[in-house]
Motif scaffolding. Structure first.
Motif, PDB file in Angstrom:
ATOM      1  N   ASN A  97      40.687  32.186  44.714  1.00  0.00           N
ATOM      2  CA  ASN A  97      39.300  32.289  45.158  1.00  0.00           C
ATOM      3  C   ASN A  97      38.860  33.751  45.060  1.00  0.00           C
ATOM      4  O   ASN A  97      39.357  34.603  45.793  1.00  0.00           O
ATOM      5  N   PHE A  98      37.975  34.007  44.144  1.00  0.00           N
ATOM      6  CA  PHE A  98      37.474  35.368  43.926  1.00  0.00           C
ATOM      7  C   PHE A  98      36.111  35.456  44.592  1.00  0.00           C
ATOM      8  O   PHE A  98      35.138  34.861  44.135  1.00  0.00           O
ATOM      9  N   HIS A  99      36.050  36.182  45.697  1.00  0.00           N
ATOM     10  CA  HIS A  99      34.846  36.183  46.517  1.00  0.00           C
ATOM     11  C   HIS A  99      33.854  37.258  46.075  1.00  0.00           C
ATOM     12  O   HIS A  99      34.234  38.320  45.580  1.00  0.00           O
ATOM     13  N   ARG A 100      32.601  36.965  46.308  1.00  0.00           N
ATOM     14  CA  ARG A 100      31.520  37.882  45.951  1.00  0.00           C
ATOM     15  C   ARG A 100      31.709  39.249  46.607  1.00  0.00           C
ATOM     16  O   ARG A 100      31.483  40.287  45.985  1.00  0.00           O
ATOM     17  N   GLU A 101      32.155  39.248  47.862  1.00  0.00           N
ATOM     18  CA  GLU A 101      32.319  40.512  48.577  1.00  0.00           C
ATOM     19  C   GLU A 101      33.386  41.383  47.921  1.00  0.00           C
ATOM     20  O   GLU A 101      33.255  42.612  47.864  1.00  0.00           O
ATOM     21  N   GLU A 102      34.442  40.764  47.431  1.00  0.00           N
ATOM     22  CA  GLU A 102      35.477  41.524  46.724  1.00  0.00           C
ATOM     23  C   GLU A 102      34.901  42.156  45.462  1.00  0.00           C
ATOM     24  O   GLU A 102      35.183  43.318  45.147  1.00  0.00           O
ATOM     25  N   TYR A 103      34.084  41.392  44.751  1.00  0.00           N
ATOM     26  CA  TYR A 103      33.464  41.933  43.538  1.00  0.00           C
ATOM     27  C   TYR A 103      32.556  43.111  43.877  1.00  0.00           C
ATOM     28  O   TYR A 103      32.598  44.153  43.222  1.00  0.00           O
ATOM     29  N   LEU A 104      31.739  42.950  44.908  1.00  0.00           N
ATOM     30  CA  LEU A 104      30.810  44.014  45.287  1.00  0.00           C
ATOM     31  C   LEU A 104      31.544  45.280  45.702  1.00  0.00           C
ATOM     32  O   LEU A 104      31.127  46.392  45.367  1.00  0.00           O
ATOM     33  N   ASN A 105      32.643  45.120  46.426  1.00  0.00           N
ATOM     34  CA  ASN A 105      33.349  46.278  46.971  1.00  0.00           C
ATOM     35  C   ASN A 105      34.235  46.993  45.959  1.00  0.00           C
ATOM     36  O   ASN A 105      34.475  48.198  46.086  1.00  0.00           O
ATOM     37  N   HIS A 106      34.727  46.269  44.955  1.00  0.00           N
ATOM     38  CA  HIS A 106      35.745  46.857  44.087  1.00  0.00           C
ATOM     39  C   HIS A 106      35.423  46.829  42.592  1.00  0.00           C
ATOM     40  O   HIS A 106      36.050  47.572  41.828  1.00  0.00           O
ATOM     41  N   HIS A 107      34.474  46.004  42.166  1.00  0.00           N
ATOM     42  CA  HIS A 107      34.332  45.782  40.729  1.00  0.00           C
ATOM     43  C   HIS A 107      32.931  45.995  40.167  1.00  0.00           C
ATOM     44  O   HIS A 107      32.778  46.156  38.958  1.00  0.00           O
ATOM     45  N   CYS A 108      31.921  45.976  41.002  1.00  0.00           N
ATOM     46  CA  CYS A 108      30.550  46.132  40.522  1.00  0.00           C
ATOM     47  C   CYS A 108      30.362  47.510  39.895  1.00  0.00           C
ATOM     48  O   CYS A 108      30.716  48.531  40.490  1.00  0.00           O
ATOM     49  N   GLY A 109      29.832  47.544  38.673  1.00  0.00           N
ATOM     50  CA  GLY A 109      29.593  48.810  37.994  1.00  0.00           C
ATOM     51  C   GLY A 109      30.801  49.384  37.290  1.00  0.00           C
ATOM     52  O   GLY A 109      30.718  50.446  36.680  1.00  0.00           O
ATOM     53  N   VAL A 110      31.922  48.676  37.342  1.00  0.00           N
ATOM     54  CA  VAL A 110      33.162  49.143  36.717  1.00  0.00           C
ATOM     55  C   VAL A 110      33.311  48.474  35.348  1.00  0.00           C
ATOM     56  O   VAL A 110      33.088  47.265  35.223  1.00  0.00           O
TER      57      VAL A 110
ATOM     58  N   LYS B 287      37.260  46.465  31.128  1.00  0.00           N
ATOM     59  CA  LYS B 287      38.674  46.762  30.879  1.00  0.00           C
ATOM     60  C   LYS B 287      39.370  47.192  32.160  1.00  0.00           C
ATOM     61  O   LYS B 287      40.473  46.719  32.474  1.00  0.00           O
ATOM     62  N   ARG B 288      38.728  48.076  32.900  1.00  0.00           N
ATOM     63  CA  ARG B 288      39.316  48.534  34.158  1.00  0.00           C
ATOM     64  C   ARG B 288      39.331  47.412  35.187  1.00  0.00           C
ATOM     65  O   ARG B 288      40.298  47.269  35.951  1.00  0.00           O
ATOM     66  N   ASN B 289      38.292  46.595  35.209  1.00  0.00           N
ATOM     67  CA  ASN B 289      38.265  45.468  36.140  1.00  0.00           C
ATOM     68  C   ASN B 289      39.415  44.503  35.874  1.00  0.00           C
ATOM     69  O   ASN B 289      40.034  43.986  36.808  1.00  0.00           O
ATOM     70  N   ALA B 290      39.700  44.247  34.606  1.00  0.00           N
ATOM     71  CA  ALA B 290      40.813  43.355  34.274  1.00  0.00           C
ATOM     72  C   ALA B 290      42.124  43.918  34.812  1.00  0.00           C
ATOM     73  O   ALA B 290      42.954  43.183  35.369  1.00  0.00           O
ATOM     74  N   GLU B 291      42.307  45.219  34.670  1.00  0.00           N
ATOM     75  CA  GLU B 291      43.524  45.857  35.183  1.00  0.00           C
ATOM     76  C   GLU B 291      43.605  45.734  36.701  1.00  0.00           C
ATOM     77  O   GLU B 291      44.667  45.417  37.259  1.00  0.00           O
ATOM     78  N   LEU B 292      42.492  45.992  37.370  1.00  0.00           N
ATOM     79  CA  LEU B 292      42.462  45.919  38.835  1.00  0.00           C
ATOM     80  C   LEU B 292      42.722  44.501  39.333  1.00  0.00           C
ATOM     81  O   LEU B 292      43.447  44.296  40.317  1.00  0.00           O
ATOM     82  N   ILE B 293      42.136  43.520  38.663  1.00  0.00           N
ATOM     83  CA  ILE B 293      42.282  42.127  39.090  1.00  0.00           C
ATOM     84  C   ILE B 293      43.718  41.644  38.901  1.00  0.00           C
ATOM     85  O   ILE B 293      44.290  40.984  39.778  1.00  0.00           O
ATOM     86  N   VAL B 294      44.320  41.973  37.770  1.00  0.00           N
ATOM     87  CA  VAL B 294      45.712  41.579  37.527  1.00  0.00           C
ATOM     88  C   VAL B 294      46.630  42.196  38.575  1.00  0.00           C
ATOM     89  O   VAL B 294      47.526  41.534  39.117  1.00  0.00           O
ATOM     90  N   GLU B 295      46.374  43.468  38.880  1.00  0.00           N
ATOM     91  CA  GLU B 295      47.204  44.162  39.869  1.00  0.00           C
ATOM     92  C   GLU B 295      46.992  43.602  41.272  1.00  0.00           C
ATOM     93  O   GLU B 295      47.956  43.306  41.992  1.00  0.00           O
TER      94      GLU B 295
END
Length: 225
Positions: free
Chosen positions: A35-48, A51-59
């Motif tokens: 479950n990938f929540h909107r709040e997680e996206y807003l806090n860690h991935h928006c504007g990134v 390529k970097r988002n893929a790395e962060l999500i896998v980690e």
């Protein structure tokens, strides 16, 4: 200081695209039972950049797939979406570009998105007349927050970075513009509301206000010549 060019970011500045990016990431992770929540996206991935988002999500989620494979899957889904759709322009985007053109400023687009995404926006919304250059992640080795995207845009415009002003919405973009030696104006974007934009030089509520600020700086520079 004299300002000769305005360089716009793409996602979250000119177009409302982050919701689409989030939906695609969410779909890909749901396929793996996450479950990938909107709040997680807003806090860690928006504007990134993706390529970097893929790395962060896998980690973060300890996925049994490589970040490159996840990125490939994401890009395929985005390309399929863009085949039939165009990211909607944010309010006052066209008017802001028109004001820059009327002021006879050089105009660039500097984005962490791919060239296909940028071209879909420019062609789909008939904006080609406004841009003197488009620089995307496909044109540089290191995308935002590295300064290369903005530096290459300035080079294409034949304007020194210190005579350019960037318009951004994310901390990643602000870091890129400032590292390139440019002044930076931020505009409020709902999906980037949790980001720290304090290192920008100016903060505005919308694109037209941002361009008005840029034109004020242009006029101040002219008076000091």
């Amino acid at each position: 200081m004299r300002i000769d060019a305005v360089i716009f970011d793409h996602d979250g500045t000119l177009v409302d695209s982050e919701g689409i990016h989030f939906s695609i990431w969410q779909e890909l992770l749901a396929q793996q039972g996450i479950n990938f929540h909107r709040e997680e996206y807003l806090n860690h991935h928006c504007g990134v950049p993706s390529k970097r988002n893929a790395e962060l999500i896998v980690e973060r989620h300890k996925l049994n797939t490589s970040s490159q494979q996840l990125l490939t899957n994401k890009q395929q889904k985005l390309d399929a979406w863009l085949h039939d759709h165009t990211f909607p322009l944010l309010p006052l985007a066209r008017e802001a570009l028109q004001e820059c053109r009327k002021a006879q400023l050089k105009i660039g687009l500097a984005t962490g998105a791919g060239r296909n995404e940028a071209l879909r926006t420019v062609e789909g919304h008939n904006l080609a007349q406004y841009f003197d250059t488009l620089v995307t992640k496909d044109d540089v080795k290191n995308s935002k927050p590295a300064p290369e995207t903005y530096l290459l845009a300035a080079r294409h415009l034949a304007v020194e970075p210190e005579h350019c002003i960037a318009i951004e919405d994310s901390s990643t973009g602000v870091a890129s513009a400032k590292a390139a030696g440019m002044q930076c104006i931020t505009v409020k974007y709902e999906l980037a509301k949790n980001q720290d934009l304090s290192s920008a030089d100016y903060h505005c509520n919308d694109l037209l206000q941002a361009v008005d600020k840029a034109l004020t700086l242009v006029n101040q520079g002219s008076e000091n010549l």
